[in-house]
Design an enzyme around this catalytic site. Structure first.
Site, PDB file in Angstrom:
ATOM      1  N   LYS A 122      24.896  14.521  43.538  1.00 23.37           N
ATOM      2  CA  LYS A 122      24.448  13.138  43.386  1.00 23.37           C
ATOM      3  C   LYS A 122      25.621  12.158  43.438  1.00 23.37           C
ATOM      4  O   LYS A 122      25.482  11.027  43.919  1.00 23.37           O
ATOM      5  CB  LYS A 122      23.664  12.981  42.079  1.00 23.37           C
ATOM      6  CG  LYS A 122      22.340  13.750  42.069  1.00 23.37           C
ATOM      7  CD  LYS A 122      21.427  13.302  43.201  1.00 23.37           C
ATOM      8  CE  LYS A 122      20.050  13.932  43.135  1.00 23.37           C
ATOM      9  NZ  LYS A 122      19.165  13.478  44.232  1.00 23.37           N
ATOM     10  N   ASP A 132      11.439  19.932  56.196  1.00 21.15           N
ATOM     11  CA  ASP A 132      12.392  20.641  55.349  1.00 21.15           C
ATOM     12  C   ASP A 132      13.761  20.040  55.638  1.00 21.15           C
ATOM     13  O   ASP A 132      14.310  20.238  56.723  1.00 21.15           O
ATOM     14  CB  ASP A 132      12.376  22.134  55.676  1.00 21.15           C
ATOM     15  CG  ASP A 132      13.345  22.939  54.815  1.00 21.15           C
ATOM     16  OD1 ASP A 132      14.149  22.334  54.073  1.00 21.15           O
ATOM     17  OD2 ASP A 132      13.306  24.187  54.898  1.00 21.15           O
ATOM     18  N   VAL A 133      14.301  19.284  54.688  1.00 25.46           N
ATOM     19  CA  VAL A 133      15.555  18.562  54.946  1.00 25.46           C
ATOM     20  C   VAL A 133      16.742  19.497  55.120  1.00 25.46           C
ATOM     21  O   VAL A 133      17.801  19.060  55.571  1.00 25.46           O
ATOM     22  CB  VAL A 133      15.858  17.524  53.832  1.00 25.46           C
ATOM     23  CG1 VAL A 133      14.782  16.461  53.763  1.00 25.46           C
ATOM     24  CG2 VAL A 133      16.064  18.207  52.488  1.00 25.46           C
ATOM     25  N   ASN A 156      14.389  10.846  48.883  1.00 27.49           N
ATOM     26  CA  ASN A 156      14.130  11.294  47.521  1.00 27.49           C
ATOM     27  C   ASN A 156      14.178  12.810  47.367  1.00 27.49           C
ATOM     28  O   ASN A 156      14.392  13.307  46.260  1.00 27.49           O
ATOM     29  CB  ASN A 156      12.746  10.776  47.093  1.00 27.49           C
ATOM     30  CG  ASN A 156      12.227  11.444  45.848  1.00 27.49           C
ATOM     31  OD1 ASN A 156      12.718  11.188  44.750  1.00 27.49           O
ATOM     32  ND2 ASN A 156      11.246  12.329  46.011  1.00 27.49           N
ATOM     33  N   TYR A 171      24.779  19.957  40.422  1.00 28.58           N
ATOM     34  CA  TYR A 171      23.789  18.906  40.674  1.00 28.58           C
ATOM     35  C   TYR A 171      24.452  17.530  40.587  1.00 28.58           C
ATOM     36  O   TYR A 171      24.232  16.662  41.441  1.00 28.58           O
ATOM     37  CB  TYR A 171      22.652  19.012  39.660  1.00 28.58           C
ATOM     38  CG  TYR A 171      21.611  17.932  39.799  1.00 28.58           C
ATOM     39  CD1 TYR A 171      20.695  17.955  40.838  1.00 28.58           C
ATOM     40  CD2 TYR A 171      21.535  16.886  38.872  1.00 28.58           C
ATOM     41  CE1 TYR A 171      19.729  16.963  40.969  1.00 28.58           C
ATOM     42  CE2 TYR A 171      20.581  15.885  39.003  1.00 28.58           C
ATOM     43  CZ  TYR A 171      19.681  15.940  40.051  1.00 28.58           C
ATOM     44  OH  TYR A 171      18.735  14.947  40.179  1.00 28.58           O
TER      45      TYR A 171
END
Length: 272
Positions: free
Chosen positions: A160, A64-65, A91, A156
């Site tokens: 990114k 779990d990042v 990813n 979002y």
């Protein structure tokens, strides 16, 4: 930079339980690499490994990042099994459709925690193993909206955008250690991303729009080998591919084009 040889290399893919991550793991295995597949859904990873020709050469890991201890434990598992790491495909990510002025605290934290802090944790834990291998490649999976913010995906997009700043800095910091840092910007992709994303599903792309996740996976494999700083997906003439560049030169023009595009999409989604 040290040439990246896929056969015999050890590559970690985060978010490997579905979509782009799953297909990247498959493509790596077919290329002769040994794959450390990380995700929260360990059952899916075990099912994926069972399809490989030599399952024992690969490693499914529950990771779990958003949890620093989980990330550190996963990299210890990689070190214990392989003794090194040649590549990282960061990813794992989450998304949602919310106007910036309506996004909740929980959604904001979830997105940034996964898409930004999670990537930093993987880089931080992975660099010592890449050093042990004499160098390697890190690929960060961004998005075309990481070069131009779009309506309904502001948080979002921001998460990114952050990956490009991270990559630009880390690429220089790690160059003398034979570690390259690259970013890939997929466009609309056929995957579970849109089903698992939260928020206004009516703002999601029309069914059938985009490219297969297998195509993005192939591009990631090529990027691991080439170490190019940045690669964008989508057709050469697709307006979104050039949105980041056009925005720098004609920002108001790009605003108007995106406003029309998303207004049309809203209308079409309302008639479905």
């Amino acid at each position: 930079m040290k040439p990246f040889q896929l056969r015999g290399s050890v590559v970690l893919v985060t978010g490997a339980s579905s979509g782009i991550g799953n297909d990247t793991a498959v493509a790596l295995e077919k290329s002769g690499a040994r794959v450390a597949m990380a995700a929260r859904r360990i059952d899916r990873l075990q099912e994926l490994r069972a399809t490989f020709q030599f399952p024992g050469e690969h490693l499914p890991i529950r990771m779990d990042v958003t949890d620093p201890k989980s990330v550190e434990s996963a990299f210890r598992e990689i070190d214990a099994k392989f003794g090194k790491l040649d590549g990282i495909v960061a990813n794992a990510g989450v998304g949602g459709w919310y106007p910036v002025h309506e996004v909740s605290e929980d959604e904001m934290r979830r997105t940034i925690e996964t898409n930004v802090y999670g990537v930093v944790r993987c880089i931080r834990a992975g660099v010592p193993l890449l050093r042990k291998a004499g160098g390697g490649t890190i690929v960060l999976v961004s998005s075309v909206v990481g070069r131009r913010g779009v309506p309904g995906m502001g948080i979002y997009s921001a998460s990114k955008f952050a990956l490009h700043g991270l990559a630009d800095a880390a690429r220089i910091e790690l160059a003398r250690e034979n570690i390259s840092v690259s970013v890939i910007c997929p466009g609309l992709t056929h995957s579970e991303f849109h089903q698992s994303a939260t928020g206004d599903k009516g703002a999601s792309p029309p069914k059938g729009e985009g490219e297969p996740s297998e195509a993005v996976a192939r591009a990631i494999i090529e990027l691991l080998q080439s170490g190019k700083p940045e690669v964008h997906r989508m057709g050469a003439l697709h307006p979104k591919r050039w949105a980041g560049v056009i925005t720098q030169i004609f920002p108001k023009l790009m605003d108007r084009q995106l406003e029309k595009y998303y207004a049309r999409r809203k209308t079409e989604s309302g008639s479905r």
